[in-house]
Design a protein around this motif. Structure first.
Motif, PDB file in Angstrom:
ATOM      1  N   VAL A  49      37.733  26.428  17.686  1.00  0.00           N
ATOM      2  CA  VAL A  49      37.708  27.857  17.997  1.00  0.00           C
ATOM      3  C   VAL A  49      37.159  28.642  16.800  1.00  0.00           C
ATOM      4  CG1 VAL A  49      39.139  29.871  18.503  1.00  0.00           C
ATOM      5  CG2 VAL A  49      39.534  27.727  19.715  1.00  0.00           C
ATOM      6  N   LEU A  50      37.581  28.284  15.604  1.00  0.00           N
ATOM      7  CA  LEU A  50      37.104  28.980  14.408  1.00  0.00           C
ATOM      8  C   LEU A  50      35.646  28.641  14.126  1.00  0.00           C
ATOM      9  CD1 LEU A  50      40.241  28.361  12.131  1.00  0.00           C
ATOM     10  CD2 LEU A  50      39.875  30.150  13.834  1.00  0.00           C
ATOM     11  N   VAL A  51      35.304  27.347  14.193  1.00  0.00           N
ATOM     12  CA  VAL A  51      33.935  26.915  13.892  1.00  0.00           C
ATOM     13  C   VAL A  51      32.960  27.474  14.917  1.00  0.00           C
ATOM     14  CG1 VAL A  51      32.426  24.893  13.782  1.00  0.00           C
ATOM     15  CG2 VAL A  51      34.647  24.857  12.637  1.00  0.00           C
ATOM     16  N   SER A  52      33.342  27.457  16.181  1.00  0.00           N
ATOM     17  CA  SER A  52      32.444  27.941  17.232  1.00  0.00           C
ATOM     18  C   SER A  52      32.106  29.419  17.037  1.00  0.00           C
ATOM     19  CB  SER A  52      33.093  27.719  18.606  1.00  0.00           C
ATOM     20  OG  SER A  52      32.310  28.275  19.630  1.00  0.00           O
ATOM     21  N   PHE A  53      33.107  30.197  16.682  1.00  0.00           N
ATOM     22  CA  PHE A  53      32.861  31.623  16.478  1.00  0.00           C
ATOM     23  C   PHE A  53      31.927  31.853  15.289  1.00  0.00           C
ATOM     24  CE2 PHE A  53      34.396  35.718  14.532  1.00  0.00           C
ATOM     25  CZ  PHE A  53      33.756  36.539  15.441  1.00  0.00           C
ATOM     26  N   LEU A  54      32.166  31.136  14.206  1.00  0.00           N
ATOM     27  CA  LEU A  54      31.298  31.289  13.033  1.00  0.00           C
ATOM     28  C   LEU A  54      29.876  30.815  13.335  1.00  0.00           C
ATOM     29  CD1 LEU A  54      33.738  30.123  10.206  1.00  0.00           C
ATOM     30  CD2 LEU A  54      33.134  32.456  10.868  1.00  0.00           C
ATOM     31  N   LEU A  55      29.753  29.723  14.079  1.00  0.00           N
ATOM     32  CA  LEU A  55      28.423  29.247  14.470  1.00  0.00           C
ATOM     33  C   LEU A  55      27.707  30.283  15.328  1.00  0.00           C
ATOM     34  CD1 LEU A  55      28.702  25.450  15.405  1.00  0.00           C
ATOM     35  CD2 LEU A  55      27.297  26.476  13.628  1.00  0.00           C
ATOM     36  N   ALA A  56      28.425  30.856  16.295  1.00  0.00           N
ATOM     37  CA  ALA A  56      27.804  31.851  17.168  1.00  0.00           C
ATOM     38  C   ALA A  56      27.383  33.082  16.366  1.00  0.00           C
ATOM     39  CB  ALA A  56      28.774  32.238  18.288  1.00  0.00           C
ATOM     40  N   LEU A  57      28.182  33.469  15.372  1.00  0.00           N
ATOM     41  CA  LEU A  57      27.813  34.618  14.539  1.00  0.00           C
ATOM     42  C   LEU A  57      26.488  34.401  13.807  1.00  0.00           C
ATOM     43  CD1 LEU A  57      31.155  35.792  12.858  1.00  0.00           C
ATOM     44  CD2 LEU A  57      29.776  37.032  14.522  1.00  0.00           C
TER      45      LEU A  57
ATOM     46  N   GLY B  12      25.008  31.521  23.995  1.00  0.00           N
ATOM     47  CA  GLY B  12      25.363  32.114  22.712  1.00  0.00           C
ATOM     48  C   GLY B  12      26.127  33.415  22.860  1.00  0.00           C
ATOM     49  N   PHE B  13      25.664  34.296  23.760  1.00  0.00           N
ATOM     50  CA  PHE B  13      26.369  35.569  23.955  1.00  0.00           C
ATOM     51  C   PHE B  13      27.774  35.340  24.507  1.00  0.00           C
ATOM     52  CE2 PHE B  13      22.042  37.543  24.015  1.00  0.00           C
ATOM     53  CZ  PHE B  13      22.256  38.405  22.944  1.00  0.00           C
ATOM     54  N   LEU B  14      27.891  34.429  25.497  1.00  0.00           N
ATOM     55  CA  LEU B  14      29.220  34.147  26.052  1.00  0.00           C
ATOM     56  C   LEU B  14      30.125  33.502  25.000  1.00  0.00           C
ATOM     57  CD1 LEU B  14      28.241  32.802  29.592  1.00  0.00           C
ATOM     58  CD2 LEU B  14      29.296  35.007  29.035  1.00  0.00           C
ATOM     59  N   ALA B  15      29.560  32.564  24.216  1.00  0.00           N
ATOM     60  CA  ALA B  15      30.360  31.918  23.172  1.00  0.00           C
ATOM     61  C   ALA B  15      30.768  32.917  22.103  1.00  0.00           C
ATOM     62  CB  ALA B  15      29.570  30.768  22.544  1.00  0.00           C
TER      63      ALA B  15
ATOM     64  N   ALA C 127      35.088  35.458  19.682  1.00  0.00           N
ATOM     65  CA  ALA C 127      35.737  36.597  19.022  1.00  0.00           C
ATOM     66  C   ALA C 127      37.174  36.752  19.499  1.00  0.00           C
ATOM     67  CB  ALA C 127      34.939  37.871  19.293  1.00  0.00           C
ATOM     68  N   VAL C 128      37.376  36.626  20.819  1.00  0.00           N
ATOM     69  CA  VAL C 128      38.732  36.737  21.361  1.00  0.00           C
ATOM     70  C   VAL C 128      39.585  35.560  20.896  1.00  0.00           C
ATOM     71  CG1 VAL C 128      40.101  36.871  23.461  1.00  0.00           C
ATOM     72  CG2 VAL C 128      37.873  38.009  23.350  1.00  0.00           C
ATOM     73  N   GLY C 129      39.029  34.338  21.022  1.00  0.00           N
ATOM     74  CA  GLY C 129      39.779  33.158  20.623  1.00  0.00           C
ATOM     75  C   GLY C 129      40.091  33.143  19.138  1.00  0.00           C
TER      76      GLY C 129
END
Length: 454
Positions: free
Chosen positions: A143-151, A49-52, A57-59
């Motif tokens: 890339v967008l979904v993964s970042f929102l999921l990780a948030l 989760g932290f790495l994602a 965020a960068v992606g």
């Protein structure tokens, strides 16, 4: 020993036993729950989760910026290279996330084959080809979904983990606050509930302990659910097209196998008709001509020739019946698959037992199963030297499975143009899987699994 599976291997199943009559091997028992595995699962998800979150965020910033810039300038053609750069950057981040999930969460996320520019395409078309690939846009969406999921999931998992530590930390913190803060400033939940002052500390410690236990007991399921959420989203966006491509490939292979099997069957039928019924009919025609010539001169000889001709015609009829079994056996149409398999067992030179319940199967599946059993019994009678044969038909989910096992000499091999190869092609044409297991001196087992929706 020969083992062949067409068109794909039976992944996840244990290898068949050398004994053709042995029951299927049980699957490996699930791993027992241990504190180490429980803690490792939680640690793996938090690490992922932290790495994602950092990667996302960068992606998110790069991909969203490039796509926005490309869309806003596409009318002047400058946006097209920017859009290509955006989807390529998204592809790189998607590949990185595939690697993360594989290494940390153990998720298998195969990469779909990209769309390639046709040979001889110009430079511009090759440049714009990534924009025509649906996976490029799925990678961008990931890339967008993964970042929102990780948030959402990382703070939730972290909060649940910290809450679980309240099992020990809660009572300790309540005791420290009681010792360090004046009574007027230490207003705990027990005091708000109206608990007498002398019981407030034990009640606060007990309540915090219970809250910590609640978090501790639910931490594992919560982390499993969050992990499954990430895995499901990744499979849907990053690997769904791979499954579609594999399904299309299997369909193409099945059609090719069907065409090959049909061509082989037609050539075999033509050869059998030429070598059998056609030769007998030619001889019968010549014998009838002889009878015509002998009818007046030598009636007794004419009668003898007629008897021989009748025998030849009887043999011709038997040949035609035998050949028709591989095309459309009447008993299968009139009485069903179970009765047809029972008839095959009855006419087999080797004693054969059949376990075949009445099943509702599509017609093409019934014909395929019948063909597998008919060819297998014929091969066993010719080559195996078996004393007994067992035929078992079952339906497992949406698949029909037939298994033919004998106790003969084994050692059967899959040869190009041979009976087993033709059998494999027939099963593959139905999008099924054929497995032949034939260890020397331990009999032969042929198993065909045919999907009912093929």
């Amino acid at each position: 020993m020969t083992t062949m599976t067409v068109p794909e291997s039976l992944e996840g199943q244990t290898p068949p036993s050398a004994d053709p009559y042995a029951p299927p091997q049980p699957s490996a028992p699930p791993q027992r729950w241990t504190i180490g595995r429980w803690a490792a699962r939680i640690g793996r998800f938090l690490a992922y989760g932290f790495l994602a979150l950092v990667l996302g965020a960068v992606g998110f910033s790069l991909v969203l910026g490039l796509l926005a810039a490309g869309v806003s300038t596409v009318v002047v053609w400058v946006g097209l290279p920017i859009l290509v750069a955006g989807v390529l950057v998204a592809h790189g981040f998607a590949m990185a996330d595939r690697a993360l999930q594989s290494m940390i969460l153990g998720t298998e996320l195969p990469t779909p084959a990209p769309i390639r520019a046709p040979s001889g395409a110009g430079r511009v078309r090759r440049l714009l080809t990534p924009l025509t690939d649906p996976q490029s846009w799925l990678d961008s969406l990931w890339v967008l979904v993964s970042f929102l999921l990780a948030l959402i999931t990382v703070p939730l998992a972290l909060a649940w983990t910290v809450g679980a530590f309240a099992t020990v930390g809660g009572p300790v913190s309540a005791l420290i606050l009681e010792r360090t803060l004046p009574a007027a400033q230490n207003n705990g939940l027990a005091e708000l509930m109206g608990v007498p002052e002398r019981f407030t500390l034990p009640v606060d410690m007990g309540l915090q302990f219970l809250v910590g236990v609640l978090f501790l007991l639910t931490l594992g399921p919560v982390v499993r659910g969050l992990t499954a959420l990430h895995q499901s989203a990744a499979r849907g966006l990053l690997s769904s097209r791979y499954r579609e491509q594999q399904q299309l490939l299997r369909t193409e292979q099945s059609r090719a196998a069907g065409r090959s099997a049909e061509s082989t069957a037609l050539r075999r039928l033509e050869r059998d008709l030429h070598d059998g019924p056609q030769q007998r009919l030619v001889r019968a025609s010549m014998d009838l001509a002889r009878v015509e010539a002998l009818a007046q001169k030598d009636p007794e000889r004419a009668q003898s020739v007629l008897r021989e001709t009748r025998e030849q015609l009887g043999l011709t009829l038997d040949d035609l019946r035998r050949l028709s079994r591989g095309i459309a056996p009447p008993v299968l149409v009139d009485r069903g698959l179970a009765a047809a398999l029972t008839e095959l067992a009855a006419i087999s030179p080797v004693p054969t037992s059949v376990e075949a319940p009445e099943l509702e199967l599509p017609e093409h599946v019934e014909i395929g199963v019948y063909y597998v059993v008919s060819e297998s019994l014929t091969n066993a009678a010719k080559h195996s030297g078996a004393r007994n044969i067992q035929v078992e038909l079952v339906r497992i989910g949406d698949d029909a499975r037939v298994r033919i096992a004998d106790d003969g000499r084994g050692g059967a091999e899959m040869r190009t143009g041979g009976g087993l190869a033709g059998l494999a092609g027939r099963v593959a044409s139905l999008e099924g899987r054929l497995t032949v297991t034939s260890p020397v001196d331990h009999g032969t087992r042929i198993e065909a699994v045919i999907p009912c929706g093929s």
